[in-house]
Structure formats: structure tokens, C-alpha cells
Design a protein around this motif. Structure first.
Motif, PDB file in Angstrom:
ATOM      1  N   LEU A   5       2.064  12.760  -2.915  1.00  0.00           N
ATOM      2  CA  LEU A   5       1.084  13.343  -1.994  1.00  0.00           C
ATOM      3  C   LEU A   5       0.053  14.182  -2.730  1.00  0.00           C
ATOM      4  O   LEU A   5      -1.062  14.390  -2.243  1.00  0.00           O
ATOM      5  CB  LEU A   5       1.792  14.179  -0.933  1.00  0.00           C
ATOM      6  CG  LEU A   5       2.652  13.405   0.068  1.00  0.00           C
ATOM      7  CD1 LEU A   5       3.350  14.362   1.028  1.00  0.00           C
ATOM      8  CD2 LEU A   5       1.809  12.402   0.856  1.00  0.00           C
ATOM      9  N   GLN A   6       0.425  14.654  -3.911  1.00  0.00           N
ATOM     10  CA  GLN A   6      -0.511  15.434  -4.721  1.00  0.00           C
ATOM     11  C   GLN A   6      -1.780  14.635  -5.039  1.00  0.00           C
ATOM     12  O   GLN A   6      -2.863  15.206  -5.234  1.00  0.00           O
ATOM     13  CB  GLN A   6       0.177  15.864  -6.018  1.00  0.00           C
ATOM     14  CG  GLN A   6      -0.665  16.749  -6.906  1.00  0.00           C
ATOM     15  CD  GLN A   6      -0.904  18.109  -6.277  1.00  0.00           C
ATOM     16  OE1 GLN A   6      -0.016  18.926  -6.220  1.00  0.00           O
ATOM     17  NE2 GLN A   6      -2.124  18.341  -5.800  1.00  0.00           N
ATOM     18  N   ARG A   7      -1.682  13.332  -5.061  1.00  0.00           N
ATOM     19  CA  ARG A   7      -2.811  12.477  -5.391  1.00  0.00           C
ATOM     20  C   ARG A   7      -3.990  12.665  -4.431  1.00  0.00           C
ATOM     21  O   ARG A   7      -5.134  12.373  -4.783  1.00  0.00           O
ATOM     22  CB  ARG A   7      -2.388  11.006  -5.351  1.00  0.00           C
ATOM     23  CG  ARG A   7      -1.312  10.629  -6.342  1.00  0.00           C
ATOM     24  CD  ARG A   7      -0.836   9.205  -6.117  1.00  0.00           C
ATOM     25  NE  ARG A   7       0.248   8.851  -7.027  1.00  0.00           N
ATOM     26  CZ  ARG A   7       0.065   8.363  -8.254  1.00  0.00           C
ATOM     27  NH1 ARG A   7      -1.171   8.166  -8.688  1.00  0.00           N
ATOM     28  NH2 ARG A   7       1.092   8.075  -9.023  1.00  0.00           N
TER      29      ARG A   7
ATOM     30  N   SER B  35      12.586  22.996   8.725  1.00  0.00           N
ATOM     31  CA  SER B  35      12.095  21.747   8.176  1.00  0.00           C
ATOM     32  C   SER B  35      11.821  20.738   9.279  1.00  0.00           C
ATOM     33  O   SER B  35      12.605  20.597  10.221  1.00  0.00           O
ATOM     34  CB  SER B  35      13.139  21.186   7.209  1.00  0.00           C
ATOM     35  OG  SER B  35      12.928  19.820   6.972  1.00  0.00           O
ATOM     36  N   CYS B  36      10.720  20.005   9.146  1.00  0.00           N
ATOM     37  CA  CYS B  36      10.423  18.960  10.132  1.00  0.00           C
ATOM     38  C   CYS B  36      11.476  17.867  10.107  1.00  0.00           C
ATOM     39  O   CYS B  36      11.650  17.144  11.087  1.00  0.00           O
ATOM     40  CB  CYS B  36       9.037  18.377   9.879  1.00  0.00           C
ATOM     41  SG  CYS B  36       8.852  17.487   8.306  1.00  0.00           S
TER      42      CYS B  36
ATOM     43  N   ALA C  76       4.487  20.623   5.960  1.00  0.00           N
ATOM     44  CA  ALA C  76       3.403  20.282   6.884  1.00  0.00           C
ATOM     45  C   ALA C  76       2.846  18.896   6.575  1.00  0.00           C
ATOM     46  O   ALA C  76       2.556  18.106   7.488  1.00  0.00           O
ATOM     47  CB  ALA C  76       2.303  21.331   6.803  1.00  0.00           C
ATOM     48  N   LEU C  77       2.730  18.570   5.292  1.00  0.00           N
ATOM     49  CA  LEU C  77       2.186  17.275   4.904  1.00  0.00           C
ATOM     50  C   LEU C  77       3.160  16.135   5.188  1.00  0.00           C
ATOM     51  O   LEU C  77       2.743  15.040   5.598  1.00  0.00           O
ATOM     52  CB  LEU C  77       1.821  17.284   3.426  1.00  0.00           C
ATOM     53  CG  LEU C  77       0.538  18.035   3.080  1.00  0.00           C
ATOM     54  CD1 LEU C  77       0.450  18.264   1.581  1.00  0.00           C
ATOM     55  CD2 LEU C  77      -0.682  17.268   3.568  1.00  0.00           C
ATOM     56  N   ARG C  78       4.446  16.375   4.980  1.00  0.00           N
ATOM     57  CA  ARG C  78       5.364  15.265   5.266  1.00  0.00           C
ATOM     58  C   ARG C  78       5.509  15.046   6.764  1.00  0.00           C
ATOM     59  O   ARG C  78       5.748  13.921   7.208  1.00  0.00           O
ATOM     60  CB  ARG C  78       6.712  15.471   4.586  1.00  0.00           C
ATOM     61  CG  ARG C  78       7.544  16.636   5.035  1.00  0.00           C
ATOM     62  CD  ARG C  78       8.853  16.671   4.250  1.00  0.00           C
ATOM     63  NE  ARG C  78       9.619  17.848   4.532  1.00  0.00           N
ATOM     64  CZ  ARG C  78      10.812  18.112   3.983  1.00  0.00           C
ATOM     65  NH1 ARG C  78      11.346  17.262   3.124  1.00  0.00           N
ATOM     66  NH2 ARG C  78      11.449  19.222   4.272  1.00  0.00           N
ATOM     67  N   ALA C  79       5.309  16.112   7.569  1.00  0.00           N
ATOM     68  CA  ALA C  79       5.250  15.900   9.020  1.00  0.00           C
ATOM     69  C   ALA C  79       4.002  15.109   9.378  1.00  0.00           C
ATOM     70  O   ALA C  79       4.056  14.150  10.161  1.00  0.00           O
ATOM     71  CB  ALA C  79       5.263  17.241   9.748  1.00  0.00           C
TER      72      ALA C  79
END
Length: 262
Positions: free
Chosen positions: A12-14, A59-60, A157-160
Motif C-alpha cells: 500500500l506504500q506504493r 481493528s477493522c 484505515a487503509l486496509r478498511a
């Protein structure tokens, strides 16, 4: 961190200009979502107690439903901190008069809109004896911009937002969908084929995003996201879906954004 979290952090850092590692407690991040289907169905089954509740950060993955794919049915909602525009409350028959006036009195400005939290909405509805399902009558809809339950970290937040809670929930992108050329190289760099295909559905060109997934806005506010802007110091990542039918946004919370009083 689990192996899956390490993989997500790296891949996701990309798509971000800032690191995903660091102290997960400060600053704190949140994920908001709106779509017309959710707005149209929410009040049919809404409950005042749930609307007034402030969810504990978690955690989501723990809070979510465990289903697959990309969509709001995978998330748990923090309804007390969700955001409701009330500019047009007086047009809803159940709110006309005193309830609408009380909502506007409790509202604060956000991107040119007047908004209240779920806690504040529940308080006014309870005071006037208005049932949530009354707001769904006669085809009138009060929009809801849901705050999704996460643990406050940027990674969560990003993985949700990307529905990458676990490998079992990944689904491949539609083969007819076209990836936005500016994100093709970043996606091609993801070695894991299942994760790469799943994420591709969130980095489509404008035409494909109308039917097959989302168009990535980067650190730009999605169209229509004005109601949540007062909660945020800045936007980190946003998406637009369909032909204006939905958006998602990950934000860094503003320093002065406090939980609403119960």
C-alpha cells in the motif's frame, strides 16, 4: 505485525507519499464512506441506541463481517461519530418544524454544509419522539457519511478502505476493467497476484470506475465529501465510485476533533 500486515504495509506504500510505519497512536486516522444505496436503506433498519453509541477503536479485521470483496457490508460502523448533513432536514416531513430547527441549532459547518454527528441526531430524534424509520418514508433520504470502525492507525484505515482485512476476502478485478495508466506501474510491482488483482479494482480509469470499481483520487477530496471535511486535518487517500454513487476517504483527524458528548 503479522505477515499479512507486513505485506500490506509494503504494497500500500506504493500509493502514498508518506510512510505507513511509525507510532500508530499519533496522529490518528479515520475512514469515512458514503454511497447512495447505504443512504437509501440506512434509516429503514436504524436503531436509536446504536445511532447514539460511540464505538471503541479496534481493528477493522476484528470489527468487520468477514465477507469478501469491496463494499460497505464488510465494515462495522461507528454511528455515533458518523456525520449527517441536515441542511434539508426541514423538507423531511417527520422533521419539519421543531426537530429540524433543533438539528440546525446543534449543527456545525463543514465544507459549506450543516452537519451533526450520530449522537447529536439521536438526541434530537429522541427528544421529539421521531423514530429513525420515519426518515425513510415518502422517498426522502437523509444522507449518512459513515465512520468505519478502525484502530486509529493509518494502516488500519487503509486496509478498511481497500477491503484488504485478510487474504480470504480478496476478489479479482473484473477482466474488462481498465487500470488508470498512472497507477499501472505501481500495481505491476505487487508480486502477490491475488492482492494485485484485488487492488486493481480501486485504481481504474474514469470510464471503468463507472461500472467496475473505483478511481483513486490520491490526496484529493472526492467529489461530494464536503460533510466530513470539518473532522479532518487533511485527506490522505480518496476514491470515487460509479457515476457519483459513492466515495471513500481516509483522513488524518483534526487536532480539535473531539468525540461528541453523549
Amino acid at each position: 505485525m503479522s505477515d499479512w500486515e507486513k505485506l500490506l504495509t509494503r504494497e500500500l506504500q506504493r500509493f502514498l507519499p508518506e510512510p505507513l510505519t511509525g507510532d500508530s497512536r499519533r496522529p490518528r486516522y479515520a475512514f469515512y464512506h458514503w454511497d447512495d444505496m447505504l443512504a437509501g436503506e440506512f434509516f429503514e433498519d436504524a436503531d436509536l441506541d446504536r445511532l447514539a453509541a460511540l464505538a471503541e477503536p479496534q481493528s477493522c479485521v476484528v470489527a468487520g463481517s468477514g465477507t469478501s470483496g469491496i463494499g460497505w457490508d464488510r465494515w462495522a460502523f461507528d454511528l455515533g461519530r458518523s456525520i449527517f448533513p441536515v441542511d434539508d432536514a426541514g423538507k423531511i416531513e417527520a422533521l419539519a418544524g421543531g426537530p429540524a430547527a433543533d438539528l440546525l441549532a446543534a449543527a456545525h459547518p463543514s465544507g459549506g454544509r450543516a452537519v451533526v454527528s450520530g449522537v447529536e441526531l439521536a438526541r434530537v430524534l429522541s427528544r421529539h419522539g421521531v423514530a429513525p424509520e420515519d426518515l425513510a418514508e415518502d422517498g426522502m433520504v437523509m444522507p449518512i457519511h459513515v465512520r468505519v470502525v478502525t484502530d486509529g492507525s493509518l494502516l488500519d484505515a487503509l486496509r478498511a478502505a481497500t477491503c484488504t482485512m485478510d487474504r480470504a476476502g480478496l476478489e479479482p478485478a473484473d477482466p474488462d476493467a481498465e487500470v488508470d495508466p498512472q497507477w499501472r506501474a505501481a500495481l505491476d510491482g505487487i508480486a502477490d497476484p491475488e492482492l494485485r488483482s484485488h487492488l486493481s479494482a480501486l485504481f481504474l480509469d474514469a470510464e471503468s470506475a463507472r461500472a467496475y470499481g473505483g478511481e483513486y483520487c490520491g490526496a484529493r477530496w472526492p467529489s461530494g465529501s464536503e460533510p466530513v471535511r470539518s473532522a479532518a486535518a487533511r485527506v490522505v487517500a480518496g476514491w470515487e465510485f460509479g457515476e457519483g454513487q459513492a466515495w471513500s476517504v481516509v483522513v488524518e483527524l483534526a487536532d480539535d476533533h473531539r468525540p461528541p458528548k453523549v
